[in-house]
Design a protein around this motif. Sequence first.
Motif, mmCIF file in Angstrom:
data_model
loop_
_atom_site.group_PDB
_atom_site.id
_atom_site.type_symbol
_atom_site.label_atom_id
_atom_site.label_comp_id
_atom_site.label_asym_id
_atom_site.label_seq_id
_atom_site.Cartn_x
_atom_site.Cartn_y
_atom_site.Cartn_z
ATOM 1 N N THR A 16 0.787 -1.236 -0.239
ATOM 2 C CA THR A 16 -0.029 0.333 0.060
ATOM 3 C C THR A 16 0.981 1.354 0.103
ATOM 4 O O THR A 16 1.929 1.372 0.823
ATOM 5 C CB THR A 16 -0.830 0.177 1.271
ATOM 6 O OG1 THR A 16 -1.856 -1.104 1.238
ATOM 7 C CG2 THR A 16 -1.833 1.233 1.409
ATOM 8 N N ILE A 17 0.401 2.212 -0.799
ATOM 9 C CA ILE A 17 1.071 3.495 -1.007
ATOM 10 C C ILE A 17 0.261 4.497 -0.114
ATOM 11 O O ILE A 17 -0.913 4.809 -0.560
ATOM 12 C CB ILE A 17 1.681 4.026 -2.236
ATOM 13 C CG1 ILE A 17 2.518 2.975 -2.945
ATOM 14 C CG2 ILE A 17 2.182 5.295 -2.252
ATOM 15 C CD1 ILE A 17 3.675 2.833 -2.308
ATOM 16 N N GLU A 18 0.855 5.174 0.804
ATOM 17 C CA GLU A 18 -0.285 6.044 1.807
ATOM 18 C C GLU A 18 0.265 7.238 1.213
ATOM 19 O O GLU A 18 1.153 7.789 0.845
ATOM 20 C CB GLU A 18 0.070 5.920 3.280
ATOM 21 C CG GLU A 18 -0.132 4.525 3.765
ATOM 22 C CD GLU A 18 0.070 4.297 5.264
ATOM 23 O OE1 GLU A 18 0.439 5.254 5.948
ATOM 24 O OE2 GLU A 18 0.234 3.044 5.770
ATOM 25 N N ARG A 19 -0.968 8.153 1.301
ATOM 26 C CA ARG A 19 -0.859 9.624 0.939
ATOM 27 C C ARG A 19 -0.389 10.369 2.327
ATOM 28 O O ARG A 19 -1.336 10.564 3.165
ATOM 29 C CB ARG A 19 -2.143 10.276 0.511
ATOM 30 C CG ARG A 19 -2.440 9.707 -0.696
ATOM 31 C CD ARG A 19 -3.677 10.473 -1.267
ATOM 32 N NE ARG A 19 -4.177 10.071 -3.006
ATOM 33 C CZ ARG A 19 -5.032 10.420 -3.266
ATOM 34 N NH1 ARG A 19 -6.028 11.250 -2.793
ATOM 35 N NH2 ARG A 19 -5.389 10.032 -4.609
ATOM 36 N N ARG A 20 0.686 10.669 2.338
ATOM 37 C CA ARG A 20 1.357 11.185 3.716
ATOM 38 C C ARG A 20 1.919 12.726 3.359
ATOM 39 O O ARG A 20 2.310 13.072 1.946
ATOM 40 C CB ARG A 20 2.457 10.551 4.318
ATOM 41 C CG ARG A 20 1.964 9.328 4.891
ATOM 42 C CD ARG A 20 1.172 9.505 6.313
ATOM 43 N NE ARG A 20 0.988 8.179 6.631
ATOM 44 C CZ ARG A 20 1.626 7.553 7.654
ATOM 45 N NH1 ARG A 20 2.796 8.134 8.171
ATOM 46 N NH2 ARG A 20 1.289 6.479 8.339
ATOM 47 N N ARG A 21 2.032 13.386 4.233
ATOM 48 C CA ARG A 21 2.462 14.951 3.993
ATOM 49 C C ARG A 21 4.063 14.801 3.618
ATOM 50 O O ARG A 21 4.739 14.339 4.350
ATOM 51 C CB ARG A 21 2.301 16.015 5.154
ATOM 52 C CG ARG A 21 2.666 17.292 4.893
ATOM 53 C CD ARG A 21 2.244 18.166 6.095
ATOM 54 N NE ARG A 21 3.042 17.746 7.381
ATOM 55 C CZ ARG A 21 3.307 18.426 8.256
ATOM 56 N NH1 ARG A 21 2.420 19.315 8.599
ATOM 57 N NH2 ARG A 21 3.910 17.916 9.407
ATOM 58 N N LEU A 22 4.360 15.212 2.375
ATOM 59 C CA LEU A 22 5.852 15.027 2.173
ATOM 60 C C LEU A 22 6.669 16.298 2.895
ATOM 61 O O LEU A 22 5.964 17.179 2.951
ATOM 62 C CB LEU A 22 6.082 15.301 0.753
ATOM 63 C CG LEU A 22 5.532 14.095 -0.084
ATOM 64 C CD1 LEU A 22 5.718 14.133 -1.595
ATOM 65 C CD2 LEU A 22 5.584 12.763 0.493
ATOM 66 N N LEU A 454 9.988 9.992 -0.261
ATOM 67 C CA LEU A 454 8.837 8.918 -0.184
ATOM 68 C C LEU A 454 8.708 8.047 0.960
ATOM 69 O O LEU A 454 7.952 7.076 0.942
ATOM 70 C CB LEU A 454 8.959 8.136 -1.499
ATOM 71 C CG LEU A 454 9.014 9.297 -2.681
ATOM 72 C CD1 LEU A 454 8.969 8.345 -4.287
ATOM 73 C CD2 LEU A 454 7.655 9.796 -2.805
ATOM 74 N N ARG A 456 7.996 7.818 4.072
ATOM 75 C CA ARG A 456 6.816 7.812 4.792
ATOM 76 C C ARG A 456 5.537 7.403 4.004
ATOM 77 O O ARG A 456 4.547 7.173 4.563
ATOM 78 C CB ARG A 456 6.738 9.083 5.422
ATOM 79 C CG ARG A 456 7.738 9.597 6.520
ATOM 80 C CD ARG A 456 7.165 11.037 7.093
ATOM 81 N NE ARG A 456 8.367 11.365 7.911
ATOM 82 C CZ ARG A 456 8.955 11.091 8.877
ATOM 83 N NH1 ARG A 456 8.358 10.022 9.631
ATOM 84 N NH2 ARG A 456 10.075 11.544 9.512
ATOM 85 N N THR A 457 5.644 7.045 2.652
ATOM 86 C CA THR A 457 4.444 6.886 1.865
ATOM 87 C C THR A 457 4.288 5.422 1.963
ATOM 88 O O THR A 457 3.236 4.785 1.480
ATOM 89 C CB THR A 457 4.447 7.361 0.509
ATOM 90 O OG1 THR A 457 5.749 6.854 -0.161
ATOM 91 C CG2 THR A 457 4.730 8.811 0.525
#
Length: 694
Positions: A16-22, A454, A456-457
Amino acid sequence: MTWLRALYATARSGLTIERRRLEPLIAFRGAAGLALVVLLSLDIFGPAVAASSAFGAYQAAIASFQRSWRARPVLALFSGGTLAVSTFLGYLSGVHTALFMTLIALWAFVAGLAWAVGPTAGIIAASNVAMMLVTVTLPTSVLAAAGHAAIIACGAVVQAGLIVLFPVRRWGAQRDALADALAAEADYARRLRQDPIAPFDPEPFVTARSAAAVTRREARRRPAELHGTRGLAERVRPVLASLADPAVGAAAEGPERDRVRELLAAAGSVLDSAAHAVRHGEPVVISAPALAVLEAPDNPDVLTGPARRAGARLATLLRDVVETAQGEGTTNDTEPLVRPTLVRMAPVVLRTMRKELHSHDSAVLRHAIRTAVVAAVGYLIGVALPFGHGYWVPLASVMVMRPAFAQTYGRAVARFGGTLVGVSVATAVVQLAHPGPYPSGALAVVCAGLMFLLMRTGYAAGSACVSAYVVFLLGMSGLDVGQTVRDRVLLTLIGGLLAMVAYAVYPAWETPRLRNRLADWLLADGRYAAAVVAHYADPAGARRTDVRDAVLAARTARIAWQEAVERATHEPVRHRGLSRSAAADAEEAMAQLGRAAMLMEAHLPSRSTTPVPDARDVAQALLHAVERGAKDIRQRRVPHWDEVRENLAAWDGEGVPDQVVRSGAGLLLDTLDELTAALDEEPPRPRPDPDELS
């Protein structure tokens, strides 16, 4: 959950690729430090030394991204320094396979035990072992090995220096943790308007408390708005709950309830404003309607009794929150939470790790044993296979192994998928374009920068970047050039499968431990409730610190239970004495037990208040009952609370100056009965028919 479903669930979570604040600025700073180290080393010393320096700078940057409240330069220096020592010792023993395998096993075992200290220490230690497997192939002599170790340490120094010279959102992590706690409390206030007994997850406050701990030096430099706000916010939460609950607060319907809803809405608005101010370092701006409501919170024509006291207390606390969030207010809690330095932490770390060695049922000890065996066996398999550079096997194993089942299996799948992509692209570029040392170094820096951006994603994206980074870096030094995509992917697959098989053969399942976790939570919550009730019995002699310590212990036990349930959810293990439905019902009952104690805590009497002697007997009965109940839960028996029931029946409540403690004690017994009902999973036996007996 069956093995098939567990494997499917963990595979999905790993990919899973999560949408996190970059955080592009932090990623750019890490990549810039890496580029500086690589280019200078390449120009002065050559490709092999540049590869060593790059590993040191990379490892230091990775450490600074971990979820830790320590200063980032300290983490960078610690990570790079330990990698330098690991690499030098690895090279000294590298000429003898048996000796090197022994060192790898020992280092991996210590890295596994490091998880007892915390995830940051565990990740740094595991990364050191993985990087050591690569860096020991670079030197050619003992003197060269010492030079490579020094260069690795220099790479960490460069990263630490850049963090000091170019700080990005200084104290940003601490600001976010405190702001998240305030925002969670604001949401709680709004939910109480519709649901007077709404639950509250204390995790944001646990995180904020961890973030608030600082060293003596940091305490002198910390922004004023980060000191005191958390303590005030924690005192707001029980007041909100007591104001909303009909049992000890306002009436369920009528003008009093309408007034309470106005106060809760105003509290939510103020707390949201404080959270925004803390997060961004800006002044607190309160809306006019919220300010108007808080100016007269205890209107005697509307609120009476405990509700009136709670309203006045809430307004006072919120004013203090606003002042401290702006850095202008002062609190009684002026002494900061002191965190020891890394040097002073060393004895504590050793004691913690030694404690795990004596706990044969410890998940951390099992993880350490698995990691040590897999690292040694993986290295032996890699050497025996005809592909060359067999360190890819133990490297993959060590990087994916975690104490929990879901993390290990999910990361193994993500590692294989990411490696397949990253190695394929990087190897294709190397074999088709044949880049020289400088282009290879530049490509490695780009891949590392993408990794920092990336990471944290999702682990799959990070694995792709780091695999390409290693390929380009080793290609720059002239090593690992002849290895094909097939070889690297196959070795990574073997390493991932080895980690997965190791967990299946020697697991550390959380499911069978749920009863122990529940018993610990009951004991902590029961002691908290007993401390609160005992305070009413002797207001002059009781210490509020006893209640505060009990609150912290109860929160820790609740977080441990929630984490255990989360891990057990993904395990392919049938329940042993505690089904999912029973666990859910027990969790609800325990949450209400802590909430009932919190309601009484909001109205703790002052030292001049008239004592309630009967409360002492109830507190002692409650303490004895939860100790016996915790033992019953561990031994798979249904707990009972006859002692508490008898003491409450003897206490009619007459002469009690404040009925909050008597009503709260009744709520405690109700929640304990709900816990008994949740754990009593046996169907009731039918009573015999009197006619049949006759």
